[in-house]
Design an enzyme around this catalytic site. Structure first.
Site, PDB file in Angstrom:
ATOM      1  N   GLY A  40      12.414  28.234  40.780  1.00  0.00           N
ATOM      2  CA  GLY A  40      12.749  29.355  39.916  1.00  0.00           C
ATOM      3  C   GLY A  40      11.497  29.951  39.313  1.00  0.00           C
ATOM      4  CB  ALA A  44      12.934  28.851  32.198  1.00  0.00           C
ATOM      5  CB  SER A 284      21.293  46.047  25.112  1.00  0.00           C
ATOM      6  OG  SER A 284      20.794  45.271  24.044  1.00  0.00           O
ATOM      7  NE  ARG A 336      25.404  38.490  23.408  1.00  0.00           N
ATOM      8  CZ  ARG A 336      24.357  38.336  24.215  1.00  0.00           C
ATOM      9  NH1 ARG A 336      24.370  37.386  25.135  1.00  0.00           N
ATOM     10  NH2 ARG A 336      23.309  39.116  24.101  1.00  0.00           N
ATOM     11  CG  HIS A 407      25.750  38.158  29.557  1.00  0.00           C
ATOM     12  ND1 HIS A 407      24.978  38.969  30.371  1.00  0.00           N
ATOM     13  CD2 HIS A 407      24.950  37.809  28.513  1.00  0.00           C
ATOM     14  CE1 HIS A 407      23.773  39.097  29.844  1.00  0.00           C
ATOM     15  NE2 HIS A 407      23.725  38.397  28.732  1.00  0.00           N
ATOM     16  CD  GLU A 431      22.193  31.637  32.298  1.00  0.00           C
ATOM     17  OE1 GLU A 431      23.408  31.939  32.340  1.00  0.00           O
ATOM     18  OE2 GLU A 431      21.293  32.434  32.641  1.00  0.00           O
ATOM     19  CG  LEU A 447      15.116  37.192  26.703  1.00  0.00           C
ATOM     20  CD1 LEU A 447      14.521  38.560  26.365  1.00  0.00           C
ATOM     21  CD2 LEU A 447      15.138  36.988  28.206  1.00  0.00           C
TER      22      LEU A 447
END
Length: 643
Positions: A40, A44, A284, A336, A407, A431, A447
């Site tokens: 990845g 990260a 956003s 959220r 999301h 994540e 982030l």
């Protein structure tokens, strides 16, 4: 399976400093003797590879994209949290810690969250030094804005492109190490399995996505930073290539999978417009700073009498600003999960807007009147432009239409305080792990976690592991490597040999609808049992009726997709099992049987205050549930309220 969180003793404020001091070190000359794999190259992975290369380790960094710049971190829009308190409005490290634990509905490990809040202040300094163009106030100081779940302004941003700008900073640091010869970058390469030797992660098996060649890579430690598994739902805000394969294959080699049912629904996405869509577009969360969310007070659809008025024609007296009404303290800036469920509720009542009725208005008229269109354009201009390109509507003149969508995934591979999984030598960042967000992630914290893990945590914890373990010398001829290569090749041959009648995408779309319908914004026991049966039946059909054209020895995106969807089937079933086992509502996990009188999530701390860590028991055996109890010494669990 033993779950040892390795949380340091003593005051939480000193835990990370104490842990770092107690960790063993690798001297600079010896770092060159160790090989490290990073899978990845997003925030990260890219920051980890750059940091470890800078320290002197030999690093191989893998991504399936053609460049690290295409990692999905680029899609993050609104900002990154940090407890700098530049606004002098009451923020602190402790308040960020508190907000994050509360926002996750008390289902996260306190020590990991406190460390994240501590490190947040260093991340901003690091990124400014890299030249990340954060927004600034008139006098030149860095600007902040508010985000959901907080009553202070702590979110640093670069218009609506924060993820892209942060990724470019990490990318430059990574490429500097590539140029120095300390990092080898392997793009268009996908990890297909993990190699475990004598109980330790010692390498990976990959497929070159251009040539189809199967290759082995040996290392002293493996780091997975491969993002989340939201595409199990098919429609999500994730890039189409985002998948669960790396962490799922590691899970089947012995890494516990934690809290798979904890998935996040983002309340601010462009609504679905048709079956032809393959992904959804995020608007956003920062838009909720100045945009007001509302629906008509009366149902728009009453038999044949549909209210077709434009939003500008609906007077104030007939509008329901439902978040401001229900949550006066936080208003449109509730977390959220709360905002998403509230949107679903008003749409279920028939008050949704748009052709499908699955939408609510996000209205900037008041903000434009108060601040002017120019100021709003400076803050959100690229987001407004993106919305207009997709919908054909000008959000400066008419409200946006938004609806919740999948999301982020709070679940992931279980890790301890040092970010190591239940397989020694396998570290998991960002994540891809479960560690920092509990049952719901606050906006602008993804982030923060990715860069914290990559820049500031893994350089210490990896060194401690390498200095504490005497690892034998290996090469790709070791029997453990050849056995895994054989497994990978057999799996590919089996997929190509099926020659059925259905496309990979058709199976993925059907799987996604099952998971969304029964394990999406709300769940119940009957629906989850139904979903498990449907997933098993569909998986059985997949393995006898999928059609994959082409061959294994060249570029074959259908073959790539088939392997990923096969993993989604297995993970999707585990998500439903986990949701069925957790008889409570918390954060993004909303069981309809467990809610308060006013429709909020009802936790059961007596029976479910733990991390669910699932152990793979074999292809024909039920997974084994292990539990890590969660203890709250600093933030005491209470019914979450944003009213």
């Amino acid at each position: 399976m033993k779950l040892d969180s390795r949380v340091p003793s003593g005051p939480i404020e000193q835990a990370w400093e104490k842990a770092r001091f107690e960790m063993k070190l690798v001297n600079p000359a010896n770092k060159r003797k160790f090989n490290v794999i990073v899978v990845g190259s997003g925030l990260a992975g890219g920051s980890a590879a750059a940091s470890l290369g800078e320290l002197g380790y030999n690093v191989k960094c893998f991504c399936f994209q053609d460049s690290p710049r295409r990692a999905h971190s680029i899609a993050a829009q609104g900002g990154i949290n940090a407890a700098k308190n530049y606004q002098n409005d009451g923020d602190s490290i402790y308040r960020l810690f508190y907000d994050t634990v509360k926002g996750g509905d008390f289902r996260a490990r306190e020590h990991n969250v406190y460390r994240l809040a501590q490190i947040s202040v260093n991340i901003i300094d690091q990124c400014v030094a890299q030249g990340v163009p954060f927004a600034r106030e008139y006098g030149g100081l860095l600007a902040n804005r508010s985000f959901g779940g907080a009553q202070v302004s702590r979110t640093f941003y670069a218009r609506g492109q924060t993820g892209q700008q942060l990724l470019l900073g990490a990318y430059q640091a990574l490429e500097a190490q590539v140029d120095a010869g300390r990092v080898e970058m392997l793009p268009r390469t996908e990890m297909l399995d993990l190699v475990v030797v004598n109980g330790h992660a010692r390498g990976i098996v990959t497929r070159n996505l251009i040539t189809g060649k199967i290759e082995t890579h040996v290392a002293d430690a493996v780091i997975l930073a491969t993002g989340g598994y939201g595409n199990v739902f098919y429609l999500s805000t994730n890039a189409k290539g985002s998948n669960c394969t790396a962490i799922w294959r590691a899970h089947k080699r012995g890494a516990a999978f934690a809290n798979p049912c904890f998935t996040q629904i983002h309340p601010t996405c462009i609504p679905v417009s048709g079956d032809y869509q393959s992904k959804l577009t995020l608007m956003s969360e920062s838009l909720r700073n100045d945009g007001r969310i509302w629906v008509p007070k009366q149902p728009r659809r009453r038999g044949q009498d549909e209210d077709k008025r434009q939003p500008s024609q609906i007077p104030e007296a007939e509008r329901d600003y439902y978040l401001e009404r229900r949550y006066p303290s936080f208003g449109n800036l509730v977390p959220r999960d709360v905002a998403s469920r509230a949107a679903k509720q008003v749409c279920d009542e028939g008050r949704g807007v748009g052709e499908t009725g699955l939408g609510v208005y996000l209205d900037f008229a008041d903000a434009i009147k108060r601040l002017g269109a120019h100021t709003i354009g400076e803050r959100y201009g690229n987001l407004f432009e993106m919305y207009e390109r997709i919908t054909g509507e000008d959000p400066y003149k008419t409200p946006m239409r938004i609806y919740p969508a999948i999301h982020y995934t709070m679940g992931g591979l279980w890790v301890d305080y040092q970010l190591m999984s239940t397989i020694p030598g396998l570290f998991v960042l960002g994540e891809a792990n479960f560690s920092d967000h509990g049952a719901n992630r606050l906006g602008a914290s993804a982030l923060m976690q990715g860069l914290s893990d990559g820049y500031f945590v893994i350089p210490y914890t990896l060194g401690n592991y390498l200095a504490s373990n005497k690892l034998e010398k290996l090469d790709a001829s070791a029997p453990e490597f050849t056995a895994v290569v054989s497994d990978v090749e057999d799996r590919i041959k089996r997929l190509l040999s099926i020659k059925g009648n259905r496309t990979v995408a058709s199976f993925h779309r059907e799987l996604g609808k099952i998971i969304w319908d029964y394990c999406g914004m709300s769940r119940n026991a009957e629906g989850l049992r139904t979903a498990i049966g449907k997933v098993r039946d569909l998986r059985e059909e997949f393995w006898r009726n999928v059609n994959i054209p082409g061959s294994e020895g060249d570029l074959n995106q259908q073959l790539e997709g088939a392997g990923r969807v096969a993993d989604f089937f297995e993970l999707g079933e585990l998500m439903c099992l986990d949701a069925l086992e957790r008889n409570e509502s918390c954060g993004g996990h909303f069981r309809e049987e467990f809610q308060t009188e006013d429709g909020e999530a009802l936790r059961d701390d007596e029976h479910y205050q733990y991390v669910s860590a699932w152990e793979y028991a074999g292809p024909d055996a039920a997974p084994v549930l292990n539990k890590e109890p969660l203890e709250f010494e600093y933030v005491h669990p209470a019914q979450r309220s944003y009213k």
